[in-house]
Design a protein around this motif. Structure first.
Motif, mmCIF file in Angstrom:
data_model
loop_
_atom_site.group_PDB
_atom_site.id
_atom_site.type_symbol
_atom_site.label_atom_id
_atom_site.label_comp_id
_atom_site.label_asym_id
_atom_site.label_seq_id
_atom_site.Cartn_x
_atom_site.Cartn_y
_atom_site.Cartn_z
ATOM 1 N N GLU A 206 0.845 -1.183 0.000
ATOM 2 C CA GLU A 206 0.000 0.000 0.000
ATOM 3 C C GLU A 206 0.890 1.245 0.000
ATOM 4 O O GLU A 206 1.900 1.302 0.703
ATOM 5 C CB GLU A 206 -0.898 0.021 1.227
ATOM 6 C CG GLU A 206 -1.968 -1.063 1.255
ATOM 7 C CD GLU A 206 -3.168 -0.721 0.379
ATOM 8 O OE1 GLU A 206 -3.177 0.371 -0.234
ATOM 9 O OE2 GLU A 206 -4.088 -1.565 0.311
ATOM 10 N N ARG A 207 0.492 2.242 -0.805
ATOM 11 C CA ARG A 207 1.242 3.503 -0.844
ATOM 12 C C ARG A 207 0.352 4.645 -0.396
ATOM 13 O O ARG A 207 -0.828 4.691 -0.739
ATOM 14 C CB ARG A 207 1.748 3.774 -2.271
ATOM 15 C CG ARG A 207 2.830 2.815 -2.739
ATOM 16 C CD ARG A 207 3.238 3.118 -4.172
ATOM 17 N NE ARG A 207 2.185 2.786 -5.130
ATOM 18 C CZ ARG A 207 2.009 3.390 -6.290
ATOM 19 N NH1 ARG A 207 2.795 4.390 -6.643
ATOM 20 N NH2 ARG A 207 1.029 3.017 -7.098
ATOM 21 N N ASN A 208 0.941 5.567 0.352
ATOM 22 C CA ASN A 208 0.190 6.749 0.785
ATOM 23 C C ASN A 208 -0.149 7.633 -0.409
ATOM 24 O O ASN A 208 -1.235 8.185 -0.511
ATOM 25 C CB ASN A 208 0.994 7.543 1.817
ATOM 26 C CG ASN A 208 1.152 6.786 3.124
ATOM 27 O OD1 ASN A 208 0.232 6.090 3.545
ATOM 28 N ND2 ASN A 208 2.305 6.900 3.743
ATOM 29 N N LEU A 209 0.810 7.773 -1.310
ATOM 30 C CA LEU A 209 0.603 8.510 -2.559
ATOM 31 C C LEU A 209 0.725 7.507 -3.695
ATOM 32 O O LEU A 209 1.810 6.982 -3.953
ATOM 33 C CB LEU A 209 1.639 9.632 -2.712
ATOM 34 C CG LEU A 209 1.591 10.739 -1.652
ATOM 35 C CD1 LEU A 209 2.743 11.716 -1.853
ATOM 36 C CD2 LEU A 209 0.270 11.495 -1.731
ATOM 37 N N SER A 210 -0.359 7.244 -4.373
ATOM 38 C CA SER A 210 -0.374 6.181 -5.382
ATOM 39 C C SER A 210 -0.285 6.711 -6.801
ATOM 40 O O SER A 210 -0.633 6.033 -7.754
ATOM 41 C CB SER A 210 -1.643 5.337 -5.234
ATOM 42 O OG SER A 210 -2.796 6.154 -5.357
ATOM 43 N N SER A 211 0.208 7.944 -6.942
ATOM 44 C CA SER A 211 0.335 8.509 -8.286
ATOM 45 C C SER A 211 1.398 7.762 -9.078
ATOM 46 O O SER A 211 2.358 7.220 -8.529
ATOM 47 C CB SER A 211 0.719 9.989 -8.207
ATOM 48 O OG SER A 211 -0.263 10.729 -7.533
ATOM 49 N N THR B 213 9.452 0.764 -13.647
ATOM 50 C CA THR B 213 10.046 1.830 -12.845
ATOM 51 C C THR B 213 9.396 1.944 -11.473
ATOM 52 O O THR B 213 10.038 2.397 -10.516
ATOM 53 C CB THR B 213 9.957 3.172 -13.592
ATOM 54 O OG1 THR B 213 8.618 3.340 -14.096
ATOM 55 C CG2 THR B 213 10.919 3.217 -14.757
ATOM 56 N N LEU B 214 8.132 1.520 -11.353
ATOM 57 C CA LEU B 214 7.487 1.557 -10.046
ATOM 58 C C LEU B 214 8.192 0.613 -9.071
ATOM 59 O O LEU B 214 8.409 0.955 -7.902
ATOM 60 C CB LEU B 214 6.010 1.180 -10.164
ATOM 61 C CG LEU B 214 5.170 1.324 -8.891
ATOM 62 C CD1 LEU B 214 5.196 2.764 -8.372
ATOM 63 C CD2 LEU B 214 3.735 0.875 -9.143
ATOM 64 N N ALA B 215 8.583 -0.568 -9.541
ATOM 65 C CA ALA B 215 9.335 -1.500 -8.697
ATOM 66 C C ALA B 215 10.688 -0.907 -8.311
ATOM 67 O O ALA B 215 11.140 -1.036 -7.168
ATOM 68 C CB ALA B 215 9.524 -2.830 -9.421
ATOM 69 N N GLN B 216 11.348 -0.247 -9.271
ATOM 70 C CA GLN B 216 12.656 0.347 -8.991
ATOM 71 C C GLN B 216 12.590 1.347 -7.840
ATOM 72 O O GLN B 216 13.483 1.397 -6.994
ATOM 73 C CB GLN B 216 13.187 1.047 -10.239
ATOM 74 C CG GLN B 216 13.688 0.104 -11.324
ATOM 75 C CD GLN B 216 14.183 0.864 -12.536
ATOM 76 O OE1 GLN B 216 13.443 1.081 -13.480
ATOM 77 N NE2 GLN B 216 15.433 1.261 -12.505
#
Length: 276
Positions: free
Chosen positions: A32-37, A57-60
């Protein structure tokens, strides 16, 4: 739809009738991310068979446990996920594909493992969009060696060095025939070692290939580093040069960057296999 998919350890390269595409191969755990942009089209969230993850890039940037599965075989779950994401993004409802396998493990047993894990129906969600598609046909080509079949050349002898992030493939094609005894893989690549000394890596490649190859042989270099190492390789192999693979885009013939050499070769092989 017909696709050539090169699921490399650093990036996935895809060749279709519509064009060439690439995205980062990185995979990591979901959270879970606080900012999911998202900040680019290569920020990827996926869910497959009940398991969520980050890719590209999200995984990076957001995964604590980043994965870049490397080695001499693509018969593993990470390669499967990368390939399914590629088809979700660029494929169709039914697909016929050619994928790659390093020369060192390009044997019938490993090829059958890859075919078994990919062939059939799959449902995968990428960035909130769920797609169900079928992979009707899968063939597994030898990385590096397959590049010959993307070229328009009549040269009687071609040597190919394919520098990937996790392995280096070197191949020999003579008279249109793949020569196995002068071809193999090295179990290191541009990103697989702690040392990132490009000069030493090229020296090692030359030391290995020169056991069978001659200085005057025509040597073509594929992979993302091809242009960077061209001068280093040509210091020994005088006829060495970064490969230029022709392809048609918008009705015009262009030449792709060497990083797409395998994907384009796989697409050409797929056309020959599946277009009837």
């Amino acid at each position: 739809m017909i696709l050539g998919i090169d699921s490399g350890s650093s990036s996935v390269k895809v060749a279709t009738q519509e064009g060439l595409y690439t995205f980062s191969s990185h995979l990591g755990e979901w959270r879970e991310r606080n900012l999911s942009s998202t900040f680019s089209e290569n920020d990827i969230e996926y869910e497959y068979q009940g398991k969520k993850g980050f890719a590209g890039t999200l995984a990076q940037y957001e995964s604590e446990f980043l994965r870049q599965m490397m080695g001499s075989t693509k018969a593993h779950e990470d390669a499967k996920i990368r390939t399914l994401i590629a088809i979700h993004r660029y494929g169709g409802l039914t697909n016929e594909i050619v994928v790659g396998q390093p020369i060192l493990q390009h044997n019938e047993q490993e090829k059958q493992k890859i075919k078994a894990m990919l062939k059939g129906q799959h449902t995968i969600t990428v960035n909130g969009i769920t797609k169900t598609f079928t992979i009707n046909q899968v063939e597994v080509a030898a990385e590096g060696g397959a590049v010959y079949w993307a070229l328009n050349t009549k040269a009687p002898l071609i040597r190919i060095i394919d520098i990937g992030s996790g392995s280096v493939n070197y191949a020999t094609i003579e008279g249109g025939r793949y020569i196995d005894k002068d071809s193999s893989s090295l179990e290191y690549g541009a990103e697989s070692t702690k040392s990132q000394n490009v000069n030493s890596m090229v020296e090692s490649i030359i030391a290995q290939t020169s056991k069978k190859w001659r200085k005057e042989d025509v040597v073509l270099i594929a992979g993302g580093m091809a242009e960077e190492v061209q001068d280093l390789v040509s210091s020994y192999y005088k006829e060495a040069k970064a490969i230029k693979v022709p392809y048609v885009e918008s009705g015009q013939i262009d030449f792709a960057h060497p990083v797409y050499a395998n994907a384009l070769a796989f697409l050409n092989i797929a056309r020959g296999l599946y277009c009837v």
